[in-house]
Scaffold this motif. Sequence first.
Motif, PDB file in Angstrom:
ATOM      1  N   ILE A 146       0.848  -1.185   0.000  1.00  0.00           N
ATOM      2  CA  ILE A 146       0.000   0.000   0.000  1.00  0.00           C
ATOM      3  C   ILE A 146       0.888   1.240   0.000  1.00  0.00           C
ATOM      4  O   ILE A 146       2.066   1.174   0.355  1.00  0.00           O
ATOM      5  N   THR A 147       0.319   2.349  -0.403  1.00  0.00           N
ATOM      6  CA  THR A 147       1.074   3.594  -0.395  1.00  0.00           C
ATOM      7  C   THR A 147       0.133   4.757  -0.117  1.00  0.00           C
ATOM      8  O   THR A 147      -1.085   4.572   0.032  1.00  0.00           O
ATOM      9  N   TYR A 148       0.697   5.952  -0.070  1.00  0.00           N
ATOM     10  CA  TYR A 148      -0.078   7.133   0.310  1.00  0.00           C
ATOM     11  C   TYR A 148       0.401   8.339  -0.486  1.00  0.00           C
ATOM     12  O   TYR A 148       1.601   8.495  -0.754  1.00  0.00           O
ATOM     13  N   SER A 149      -0.543   9.190  -0.869  1.00  0.00           N
ATOM     14  CA  SER A 149      -0.193  10.492  -1.430  1.00  0.00           C
ATOM     15  C   SER A 149      -1.184  11.523  -0.909  1.00  0.00           C
ATOM     16  O   SER A 149      -2.312  11.185  -0.536  1.00  0.00           O
ATOM     17  N   HIS A 150      -0.756  12.767  -0.879  1.00  0.00           N
ATOM     18  CA  HIS A 150      -1.564  13.845  -0.314  1.00  0.00           C
ATOM     19  C   HIS A 150      -2.901  13.977  -1.038  1.00  0.00           C
ATOM     20  O   HIS A 150      -3.938  14.211  -0.408  1.00  0.00           O
ATOM     21  N   ASN A 151      -2.897  13.824  -2.352  1.00  0.00           N
ATOM     22  CA  ASN A 151      -4.114  14.016  -3.143  1.00  0.00           C
ATOM     23  C   ASN A 151      -5.022  12.797  -3.177  1.00  0.00           C
ATOM     24  O   ASN A 151      -6.225  12.931  -3.399  1.00  0.00           O
ATOM     25  N   VAL A 195      -1.889   4.322  -9.843  1.00  0.00           N
ATOM     26  CA  VAL A 195      -1.172   3.465 -10.789  1.00  0.00           C
ATOM     27  C   VAL A 195      -0.780   2.136 -10.153  1.00  0.00           C
ATOM     28  O   VAL A 195      -0.660   1.125 -10.844  1.00  0.00           O
ATOM     29  N   LEU A 196      -0.596   2.111  -8.840  1.00  0.00           N
ATOM     30  CA  LEU A 196      -0.315   0.836  -8.178  1.00  0.00           C
ATOM     31  C   LEU A 196      -1.556  -0.043  -8.180  1.00  0.00           C
ATOM     32  O   LEU A 196      -1.498  -1.231  -8.512  1.00  0.00           O
ATOM     33  N   LYS A 197      -2.693   0.555  -7.847  1.00  0.00           N
ATOM     34  CA  LYS A 197      -3.926  -0.220  -7.729  1.00  0.00           C
ATOM     35  C   LYS A 197      -4.454  -0.684  -9.077  1.00  0.00           C
ATOM     36  O   LYS A 197      -4.864  -1.835  -9.233  1.00  0.00           O
ATOM     37  N   SER A 198      -4.438   0.210 -10.077  1.00  0.00           N
ATOM     38  CA  SER A 198      -5.069  -0.127 -11.352  1.00  0.00           C
ATOM     39  C   SER A 198      -4.128  -0.778 -12.353  1.00  0.00           C
ATOM     40  O   SER A 198      -4.555  -1.574 -13.185  1.00  0.00           O
ATOM     41  N   GLU A 199      -2.824  -0.433 -12.284  1.00  0.00           N
ATOM     42  CA  GLU A 199      -1.897  -0.938 -13.294  1.00  0.00           C
ATOM     43  C   GLU A 199      -0.718  -1.704 -12.719  1.00  0.00           C
ATOM     44  O   GLU A 199       0.085  -2.262 -13.460  1.00  0.00           O
ATOM     45  N   GLY A 245      -4.177   1.530  -2.977  1.00  0.00           N
ATOM     46  CA  GLY A 245      -3.261   0.823  -3.853  1.00  0.00           C
ATOM     47  C   GLY A 245      -2.988  -0.598  -3.456  1.00  0.00           C
ATOM     48  O   GLY A 245      -2.094  -1.231  -4.000  1.00  0.00           O
ATOM     49  N   THR A 246      -3.744  -1.131  -2.474  1.00  0.00           N
ATOM     50  CA  THR A 246      -3.526  -2.517  -2.083  1.00  0.00           C
ATOM     51  C   THR A 246      -3.703  -3.415  -3.294  1.00  0.00           C
ATOM     52  O   THR A 246      -4.686  -3.311  -4.018  1.00  0.00           O
ATOM     53  N   ILE A 247      -2.746  -4.294  -3.527  1.00  0.00           N
ATOM     54  CA  ILE A 247      -2.851  -5.202  -4.664  1.00  0.00           C
ATOM     55  C   ILE A 247      -3.044  -6.623  -4.165  1.00  0.00           C
ATOM     56  O   ILE A 247      -2.663  -6.975  -3.051  1.00  0.00           O
ATOM     57  N   SER A 248      -3.642  -7.444  -5.008  1.00  0.00           N
ATOM     58  CA  SER A 248      -4.007  -8.798  -4.601  1.00  0.00           C
ATOM     59  C   SER A 248      -2.876  -9.794  -4.759  1.00  0.00           C
ATOM     60  O   SER A 248      -2.962 -10.907  -4.266  1.00  0.00           O
ATOM     61  N   LEU A 249      -1.808  -9.402  -5.478  1.00  0.00           N
ATOM     62  CA  LEU A 249      -0.713 -10.325  -5.784  1.00  0.00           C
ATOM     63  C   LEU A 249      -1.224 -11.566  -6.496  1.00  0.00           C
ATOM     64  O   LEU A 249      -0.802 -12.682  -6.236  1.00  0.00           O
TER      65      LEU A 249
END
Length: 315
Positions: free
Chosen positions: A237-242, A271-275, A247-251
Motif C-alpha cells: 500500500i502507499t499514500y499520497s496527499h491528493n 497506478v499501483l492499484k489499477s496498473e 493501492g492494495t494489490i491482490s498479488l
Amino acid sequence: PGLYVQWDKNTEEDLYDGEGSFIEEEAYYGLPYLVFISDCKPLCIEDMKLALPVSFIYETEDGKSLFMNIGEYDGKPLVYGKDYWVAVIALDRAGNYDESFSMCGPVRTYEDMSISLDAGWNLKSVPKRLLTSNADACSVFGESSTVIYWNGTCWEFPTNIEPCKGYWVYTPEASMSNVKFKPMSTDSTTPDVPASLNLAPGWQMVGHTSTMPVQWYQSMGSLQGLMGVEYKFSNIITYSHNEGWGGTISLGFIDLLSEGEPDETPYPVGVLKSEGFMVPGQGYWIFMKEKGTYASVESVDFYPEGEIPYPAAIE
C-alpha cells in the motif's frame, strides 16, 4: 548525461559577426563562441575536443550570457561520474582567439532526480545511493522537513537517506528538491554492490529502486519465495496527499499478466492499484509474511526457474 555550461558574452568590437563559418558543426553556425571539453587535464585548446550540445545553445533571460548542455564530444557521449575539463573561447572576425582563456575543471556529471513534496505528510524514497555530500535528510527533503523511518521495531530519525527504504516526510509547504546519485565505481577491485535491506515479518517501509516506473512483481522480485512460485509478503500500500491511502494489490495471476504504461500523471496510489506500477521517489508499506531481503531491482533475476507465481501461492 549532459553537462551544463554557461558563459558571459564577449563585448569586443571585432568579435566574429557570423559572416562565413570557422566550424562545420551546425550548432555553432553564426556564433563567435566555441566550447571545448576533455576527459583529462589539457595544456592547450589543441588537447581538447569540440563539445556538442544536447539540443541548442541558448541565451539567458537578461541577454548577458549564453548556455548549453554538453551531450557528446569526439563522437562519444558523456559518462556519469567522470571528470571533465571545459573551456569556452571567443573568436574574432579572422577566427583568432585569446590564448589566455580560462578553463573550468575538473567537473563531473551526475545522474539526478527531482523529488516533489506536498504540504503535509509524504511517503517518499530514493531509487539509488546518493552522493555522500547529498545524502543527508535535509539535503534530500529540505531543512524544514521532518523525516521518520520505521525499522520494523521502532521509529527513528534517519541521518542519511538510503535506497530500498521508505520514509515519512512532513513539510509545512510544498517544495521540490534535486538529488544526485553516486556514480558506479570504475575500480574493478572495489565494485559497487546493489543496495539491499533485510526485512523481518510484519509491516515494513520500502522504497522503489528504479528511476523508471516498474511493475510491482519486477520491483519486488527479490522477495520471491522458493522456486519463484510465491512471495514473502502479502500486501503493498502507499499514500499520497491528493489520493490518501490505497493501492492494495491482490498479488494475483491477473496482476502478473497486466501490461501497458503507467499514467504520466504522478498518482502513485492509482497506478499501483489499477496498473500495478511502483513509481520513482515513492515509498511503500508492505506486510512481510516471513523474513526476507529486499534488493535493488538491478540485482533481481526474475523467476529463475521460469515459473510465474499463481494465485494459490500468494494469498
